[in-house]
Design an enzyme around this catalytic site. Structure first.
Site, PDB file in Angstrom:
ATOM      1  CG  HIS A 146      17.985   4.219  -4.134  1.00  0.00           C
ATOM      2  ND1 HIS A 146      17.190   3.174  -3.704  1.00  0.00           N
ATOM      3  CD2 HIS A 146      17.205   5.328  -4.093  1.00  0.00           C
ATOM      4  CE1 HIS A 146      15.980   3.640  -3.433  1.00  0.00           C
ATOM      5  NE2 HIS A 146      15.946   4.933  -3.665  1.00  0.00           N
TER       6      HIS A 146
ATOM      7  CD  GLU B  72      17.966   9.073  -1.905  1.00  0.00           C
ATOM      8  OE1 GLU B  72      16.911   9.139  -1.246  1.00  0.00           O
ATOM      9  OE2 GLU B  72      18.001   8.770  -3.113  1.00  0.00           O
ATOM     10  CG  HIS B  73      16.157   4.982   1.127  1.00  0.00           C
ATOM     11  ND1 HIS B  73      14.878   4.590   1.430  1.00  0.00           N
ATOM     12  CD2 HIS B  73      16.131   5.341  -0.175  1.00  0.00           C
ATOM     13  CE1 HIS B  73      14.113   4.701   0.354  1.00  0.00           C
ATOM     14  NE2 HIS B  73      14.849   5.144  -0.642  1.00  0.00           N
TER      15      HIS B  73
ATOM     16  CD  GLU C  73      12.419   4.236  -3.702  1.00  0.00           C
ATOM     17  OE1 GLU C  73      13.108   3.964  -2.700  1.00  0.00           O
ATOM     18  OE2 GLU C  73      12.638   5.221  -4.435  1.00  0.00           O
TER      19      GLU C  73
END
Lengths: 435, 457
Positions: free
Chosen positions: B68, B71-72, B148
């Site tokens: 993840h 991905e950022h 987040e």
């Protein structure tokens, strides 16, 4: 779970950015024999139909019976024409149809998505007509919805985003109907007679708009529209809501909550749907906080400083001046730093407006994205309702790109400056210890 | 009931006759990139999605959340297109973009006017191999990801419970890891970790390209060849099998959290498309989920919410498209006056009723009609179609599973539904999680654990 959403203070339809559709997406319009305005778009590639009925029957119409709009909406589909809730649900679901209902501040809605094939369309349409025209409001269903609304309130109390939104609307609108929301005692006090009275006043032909998008020709759509509203009580449009008073001074509200992050909302009364300055404000905000990674707020608060995951701003045009909102969430000990960055950028934006480059990028994004905003029946049905509810022109969507390109950079910034007063902002901070 | 079933068969025929939707076209490039194209001429737009087979099930403790975070970081630029340029180009062209990470995959997407498809391919192909990672950008982005996590997990009591629930239900499989990662693992990630992860997984032979929209498949294949074709295949990237150890008895956890509402979640280990040689049982489980929670006329709403008034809501979750063991999830939130254990018992009574008495033909017909209708409704949105194709392709099941889904569901019998309920909805396969609301110090308004309820299923 739809009933629980009613008290969630979600900004759904009202929060949609002003929308654009590709050329050739004008809606057809007529009025049924009992006076319901119809907005129709034929879309024949799939054997399906989206039906939306919207009423001026949101929580702004609660009056002294806070919560009655939510409860009435929650009971649509819970018993009608002598059929109980299970029987009605079965009528929709045995043909694969999807029924829903909900309410926000301006608007209450009932929706149906169904196949248009023989044998599948008629049962769903008949059940819908019964729900719209002959609700029974059974006592046991009313008690169930009451319990669901109460647990919805409790759920909102454990969610810092919900707490912030409720406090924000209260601070921005105070005694205006947009500022009031039902508390536990209000929900507990609601009676069946009040729900029935609310229905008789607001769920009526003169206060309803019907949208149809899907696999029908005009003649079939006219006949179907008559059937859908055949039992609807007749009645008048809801009166205009009172005007929104401007804020007199800045207000900061801090609410303690056992959360690691603080939820922050900053804003003011903004713009009414259909107001001439709406386009200019939409463009101005697009570059400031309305375009995700392309926006100033995202660049300054997230990308450059890593202070947030989410930061945004938007105008939420409503029947009367809906709010301008800046929203962000950050670790409790970073609140002051993040708020400082937001204030500095808002102040600078009001002083200088968007750069030529930012203005140009916004115009390109808004006009270039028009096809994407009309690429599903679901989106078209929402826009049909929006046009019907707010009395926008039928070719509003076709004209949208022209209206956008007619606004100069200076006009966007003049409109923003005239609307947003940096010295009279409401700031709500929910999270962390008591202060 | 035979009347209804007859009608469903007629209906299927009518939908097929209604301008049958052409099947998606596929091609695999020499470097291993699989390309799937689905044509839809309703609007002059296109969805472009690139899927990589890497997600939290590829991870281990210590590096949880790395997929993840990567991905950022994929939005931080390449030499040819520095940080922010990709997003600016898409915005100026009226497009939308984002990315998502899940247990089994990471995907990047754009929605844009169809004449910009080539530009999307050029940009996406560039960042498949040329991403530039730097320490300062990573330091800031880890802060963003931790924010987040606070939004998604730390400040949501039910999400916190669910994380601990998953880590209890799964012991040896990486299904136990949260997709976003444990907070301390996220904080410890370094540029070298991400560089290795990127080099290992981001390659054409570990990816699927999905294009849905107003396009000609042959033209798309040509563009894909031109932009993705020159990228060299990576080393084959298979994980060592890490199957879940067999469960031998019920597991139960409680969490005390500052909250107002209690909440109950139960999960039964069930097979999936990935674990079954014969997928019949997976389709029967999908139907079982619909019998219990397929709308306002389904058993949970009819009996638990309306009939006995025990819960504000109760739901079921089951997805057959997984490579490892799935969970058949049941959740709910009690109404005031009902305890979590009363609700748990009532939900079990519903499951036991199916095991004992089976399902009614009318319920089965209702689920089948809903599946037919949903299949049509889903075609309204190109993006949703691209999602379905991408998921099935990246997990190796093939997009054909979607086309056959309606007919497979129509073939499920009442006996099969009862049989999977008896076989899998048993306590030896069960994990239970309970959220107990706890008042923060000095808060006199918080209710005790027996009050209130809502369900977010």
């Amino acid at each position: 779970m739809r009933k629980l959403l009613l008290v969630g203070f979600i900004v759904c339809l009202a929060g949609l950015p002003a929308t654009v559709l590709a050329a050739g997406k004008a809606f057809q319009h007529w009025t049924t024999s009992n006076g319901v305005g119809v907005y129709f778009y034929p879309s024949t590639t799939l054997p399906m139909l989206d039906v939306r009925i919207v009423y001026a029957a949101g929580s702004a119409r609660d009056g002294d019976q806070l919560g009655v709009a939510a409860m009435t909406s929650g009971l649509m589909g819970s018993g009608a024409g002598g059929m109980d809730a299970n029987a009605l649900a079965t009528e929709f679901e045995r043909v694969g149809a999807q029924f829903d209902a909900g309410a926000l501040r301006d608007m209450a809605w009932v929706t149906l998505r169904t196949l248009t094939l023989d044998g599948m369309l008629d049962p769903a349409i008949d059940a819908l007509a019964t729900v719209l025209g002959k609700p029974d409001f059974p006592e046991d269903e009313l008690e169930l919805v009451r319990q669901q609304l109460l647990t919805g309130l409790q759920n909102a109390e454990q969610d810092p985003a919900d707490i912030a939104e409720k406090a924000f609307y209260k601070a921005v609108y105070s005694d205006h109907p947009y500022g009031r929301s039902a508390e536990r005692e209000d929900i507990q006090a609601l009676s069946r007679a009040q729900v029935e009275g609310f229905f008789r006043q607001y769920y009526v032909s003169g206060n309803a708009r019907l949208s149809l998008v899907g696999n029908l020709d005009r003649a079939a759509a006219e006949a179907l529209a008559e059937r859908i509203v055949q039992h609807m009580p007749s009645g008048d449009p809801a009166p205009a809501l009172p005007a929104v008073a401007p804020l007199k001074e800045a207000k900061t509200i801090r609410i303690a909550h056992p959360s690691e992050q603080s939820h922050i909302l900053v804003g003011q009364p903004g713009v009414a749907r259909g107001a001439p300055e709406h386009f200019a404000l939409y463009i101005a905000n697009h570059g400031f906080g309305g375009s995700g990674f392309a926006s100033t707020l995202m660049t300054e608060v997230r990308v450059k400083r890593g202070l947030v995951y989410s930061v945004y701003s938007y105008f939420s045009p409503m029947q009367r001046k809906g709010p301008f909102i800046i929203g962000l969430q950050t670790r409790n000990d970073q609140v002051e730093e993040a708020l400082g960055v937001v204030h500095d950028n808002l102040t600078a934006f009001i002083k200088h407006g968007p750069t030529e480059e930012a203005y140009d990028a916004s115009i390109r994004n808004i006009t270039g994205g028009s096809a994407l905003r009309s690429d599903t029946n679901a989106k078209l049905a929402q826009y049909a309702s929006l046009i019907g509810f707010y009395d926008l022109p039928l070719d509003y969507l076709d004209l949208f790109n022209d209206r956008i390109t007619q606004v100069s950079r200076e006009q966007t910034y003049e409109a923003f400056k005239a609307t947003v007063d940096v010295n009279k902002l409401v700031t709500v901070i929910v999270g962390g210890e008591s202060r | 009931m035979t009347v209804m079933r007859h009608r469903i068969l007629l209906l299927l025929g009518a939908i097929l006759a209604f301008g049958a939707h052409a099947a998606p076209q596929t091609k695999t490039l020499d470097n291993g990139l699989r390309v799937v194209v689905d044509v839809d001429h309703r609007a002059p737009v296109v969805v472009h999605q690139l899927w990589y087979k890497v997600g939290s099930v590829s991870e281990d403790n210590g590096i949880s959340g790395i997929s993840h975070v990567l991905e950022h970081m994929m939005f931080k630029g390449t030499e040819a297109h520095p940080s922010g340029e990709f997003s600016d180009i898409i915005a100026r062209n009226g497009g939308r973009e984002n990315a998502f990470t899940s247990r089994e995959y990471t995907a990047y997407f754009q929605q844009i006017g169809v004449d910009r498809l080539e530009l999307m391919m050029e940009l996406e192909a560039d960042r498949m191999r040329n991403l530039q990672l730097n320490v300062e950008e990573l330091r800031r982005e880890l802060q963003v990801v931790l924010e987040e996590r606070r939004s998604r997990v730390e400040d949501r009591p039910r999400s916190q419970l669910f994380e601990h629930f998953m880590a209890t239900a799964y012991l040896s499989s990486s299904e136990r890891l949260p997709v976003i990662g444990w907070p301390e693992d996220i904080k410890a990630l370094e540029v070298e970790d991400l560089e290795q992860w990127y080099a290992r997984w981001y390659a054409p032979n570990n990816a699927v390209l999905v294009v849905v929209g107003d396009v000609d498949p042959e033209a798309v294949f040509k563009l894909a060849e031109q932009h993705y074709g020159p990228i060299k295949a990576g080393k084959p990237t298979t994980l060592k099998a890490r199957p879940e150890v067999a469960q031998r008895g019920m597991r139960r956890i409680e969490m005390r959290l500052p909250a107002k509402l209690p909440y109950l979640v139960m999960g039964f280990k069930t097979p999936s498309l990935g674990t079954l040689d014969n997928p019949d049982e997976a389709y029967a489980l999908e139907v079982l989920a619909g019998i219990l929670d397929g709308g306002a006329s389904a058993r949970f709403t009819r009996n638990i919410v309306r009939g006995r008034k025990l819960a504000a809501g109760a739901g079921v979750g089951y997805s057959m498209d997984k490579t490892g063991d799935a969970l058949f999830l049941v959740d709910g939130t009690p109404l005031p006056g009902t305890s979590v254990s009363d609700l748990e018992a009532a939900l079990f009574e519903e499951l036991d009723a199916i095991k004992r008495d089976g399902v009614e033909a009318s319920e089965l017909d209702r689920v089948k009609a809903q599946v037919i209708a949903n299949d049509v409704f889903q075609k309204d949105a190109m993006f949703a179609r691209a999602q379905i194709i991408g998921r099935l392709e990246i997990m190796g099941f093939g997009h054909e599973v979607a086309a056959a889904y309606v007919e497979r569901i129509q073939a499920v019998t009442a006996d099969q539904v009862q049989a999977v309920a008896r076989k899998y909805l048993v306590k030896d396969r069960l994990t239970v999680g309970v959220l107990i609301p706890e008042s923060p110090p000095g808060d006199a308004t918080a209710p005790d654990a027996s009050e209130g309820g809502q369900n977010d299923a």
